[in-house]
Design an enzyme around this catalytic site. Structure first.
Site, short mmCIF file in Angstrom:
data_model
loop_
_atom_site.label_atom_id
_atom_site.label_comp_id
_atom_site.label_asym_id
_atom_site.label_seq_id
_atom_site.Cartn_x
_atom_site.Cartn_y
_atom_site.Cartn_z
N HIS A 17 0.75 -1.18 0.06
CA HIS A 17 0.06 0.11 -0.16
C HIS A 17 0.94 1.19 0.11
O HIS A 17 0.71 2.39 -0.70
CB HIS A 17 -0.95 -0.13 1.34
CG HIS A 17 -2.07 -1.10 1.17
ND1 HIS A 17 -1.95 -2.07 2.47
CD2 HIS A 17 -2.93 -1.62 0.28
CE1 HIS A 17 -2.94 -2.91 2.48
NE2 HIS A 17 -3.57 -2.59 1.30
N LYS A 41 -15.76 -8.01 4.90
CA LYS A 41 -14.49 -8.45 5.82
C LYS A 41 -14.90 -8.25 7.21
O LYS A 41 -15.47 -7.14 7.30
CB LYS A 41 -13.39 -7.60 5.30
CG LYS A 41 -12.78 -8.24 4.07
CD LYS A 41 -11.46 -7.34 3.69
CE LYS A 41 -10.69 -7.76 2.57
NZ LYS A 41 -10.11 -7.00 1.79
N ARG A 90 -2.50 -6.06 -8.54
CA ARG A 90 -1.16 -6.78 -8.27
C ARG A 90 -1.26 -8.18 -9.35
O ARG A 90 -0.40 -8.23 -10.17
CB ARG A 90 -1.19 -7.51 -6.78
CG ARG A 90 -1.08 -6.67 -5.88
CD ARG A 90 -1.38 -6.87 -4.50
NE ARG A 90 -2.81 -7.31 -4.46
CZ ARG A 90 -3.42 -7.72 -3.68
NH1 ARG A 90 -3.08 -8.16 -2.50
NH2 ARG A 90 -5.01 -8.21 -4.03
N SER A 128 -3.19 -7.96 3.06
CA SER A 128 -3.18 -7.69 4.64
C SER A 128 -3.39 -9.10 5.43
O SER A 128 -2.89 -9.36 6.22
CB SER A 128 -4.61 -6.86 4.71
OG SER A 128 -4.14 -5.68 4.35
N1 COA Z 1 -0.48 -4.02 -2.14
C1 COA Z 1 -0.57 -4.77 -1.16
N2 COA Z 1 -1.71 -5.11 -0.88
C2 COA Z 1 -2.70 -4.98 -1.71
C3 COA Z 1 -2.55 -3.79 -2.75
C4 COA Z 1 -1.37 -3.59 -2.91
N3 COA Z 1 -1.03 -2.74 -3.82
N4 COA Z 1 -3.85 -3.78 -3.29
C5 COA Z 1 -4.65 -4.60 -2.87
N5 COA Z 1 -4.36 -5.28 -1.48
C6 COA Z 1 -4.83 -6.06 -0.63
C7 COA Z 1 -5.26 -5.53 0.29
O1 COA Z 1 -4.71 -5.27 1.66
C8 COA Z 1 -6.42 -6.59 0.77
O2 COA Z 1 -5.93 -7.59 1.50
P1 COA Z 1 -7.05 -8.76 2.05
O3 COA Z 1 -7.99 -9.17 1.17
O4 COA Z 1 -6.18 -9.71 2.66
O5 COA Z 1 -7.40 -7.72 3.31
C9 COA Z 1 -6.67 -7.05 -0.67
O6 COA Z 1 -5.62 -6.84 -1.64
C10 COA Z 1 -8.00 -6.50 -1.49
O7 COA Z 1 -7.73 -5.18 -1.55
P2 COA Z 1 -8.75 -3.94 -1.78
O8 COA Z 1 -9.54 -4.48 -3.07
O9 COA Z 1 -8.52 -3.00 -1.84
O10 COA Z 1 -9.98 -4.37 -0.70
P3 COA Z 1 -10.18 -3.62 0.42
O11 COA Z 1 -10.93 -4.52 1.33
O12 COA Z 1 -8.86 -3.19 1.02
O13 COA Z 1 -10.96 -2.42 -0.02
C11 COA Z 1 -12.84 -0.94 -0.45
C12 COA Z 1 -12.08 -2.65 -0.54
C13 COA Z 1 -12.96 -0.80 1.04
C14 COA Z 1 -11.98 -0.03 -1.33
C15 COA Z 1 -14.30 -1.27 -1.07
O14 COA Z 1 -14.88 -2.18 -0.71
C16 COA Z 1 -14.91 0.28 -0.77
O15 COA Z 1 -14.76 1.24 -1.58
N6 COA Z 1 -15.74 0.21 0.20
C17 COA Z 1 -16.82 1.34 0.45
C18 COA Z 1 -18.15 1.11 0.02
C19 COA Z 1 -18.14 1.32 -1.58
O16 COA Z 1 -17.90 2.28 -2.17
N7 COA Z 1 -18.61 0.04 -2.23
C20 COA Z 1 -18.65 0.14 -3.63
C21 COA Z 1 -20.05 0.08 -4.07
S1 COA Z 1 -20.33 -1.31 -5.18
#
Ligand code: COA
Length: 158
Positions: A17, A41, A90, A128
């Site tokens: 990140h 989650k 990724r 994560s």
């Molecule tokens: N480096 C390391 N890890 C990364 C990464 C990077 N560049 N990019 C993503 N990851 C990891 C994250 O840590 C996460 O790991 P985990 O699943 O083990 O926790 C995984 O990859 C998925 O990441 P991401 O897709 O960013 O999911 P998230 O849960 O961190 O975020 C939100 C998702 C919160 C951004 C999304 O659900 C959101 O915007 N929620 C708000 C409500 C909304 O707007 N919803 C959309 C309506 S349809």
């Protein structure tokens, strides 16, 4: 001022990140790292703990702020006048998820661009939940996360 949002659940924040944040901070005048809610989650760290980790881990960037929003990320972006949502890619499976998410965001607001940054190759295996599993299996995660994350894990296990 060109403002971008980098949303995630950051449970916890990793060096993957940080890499994306660092590169985004060079592309935009301001980057807001947004702690958002992924309803699929169950998080290990509380919102306050994750905010604390995010603030400490990004303190070296002058143009990076941290915020929390419990609603839709795209709505937050619109409220603060952001021009872009940053996401890191990724592996191919990330793309499938991002495709759907960006379609939903576009349905709500076409005016905010999705900007995808490719993770560096050595970062592609970091997530994560992988960090959490490695830490609890006794692996040294210090090369993979900011220092504050290890401090927070230690504090939590006391
Ligand atoms: N480096 C390391 N890890 C990364 C990464 C990077 N560049 N990019 C993503 N990851 C990891 C994250 O840590 C996460 O790991 P985990 O699943 O083990 O926790 C995984 O990859 C998925 O990441 P991401 O897709 O960013 O999911 P998230 O849960 O961190 O975020 C939100 C998702 C919160 C951004 C999304 O659900 C959101 O915007 N929620 C708000 C409500 C909304 O707007 N919803 C959309 C309506 S349809």
């Amino acid at each position: 001022m060109r403002k971008a949002i980098y949303p995630g659940s950051f449970d916890p924040i990793t060096n993957g990140h940080i890499d994306i944040i660092s590169r985004a901070s060079k592309l935009f005048d301001e980057v807001i790292v947004l702690l958002a809610v992924n309803p699929n989650k169950e998080c290990r760290f509380s919102v306050d703990e994750r905010i604390e980790m995010l603030k400490k881990a990004t303190s070296q960037f002058d143009n990076v702020k941290v915020d929390f929003y419990p609603g839709l990320t795209i709505q937050y972006a619109r409220n603060v006048g952001a021009v872009a949502l940053i996401r890191g890619l990724r592996v191919v499976s990330d793309f499938e998820y991002e495709w759907t998410l960006s379609a939903a965001n576009e349905f709500i607001d076409k005016g905010i661009e999705m900007v995808f940054l490719m993770a560096h190759h050595e970062m592609t295996f970091i997530s994560s939940s992988a960090i959490d599993e490695l830490y609890h299996s006794g692996v040294d995660i210090s090369p993979l996360v900011p220092k504050v994350v290890i401090e927070m894990y230690k504090k939590k296990s006391k």
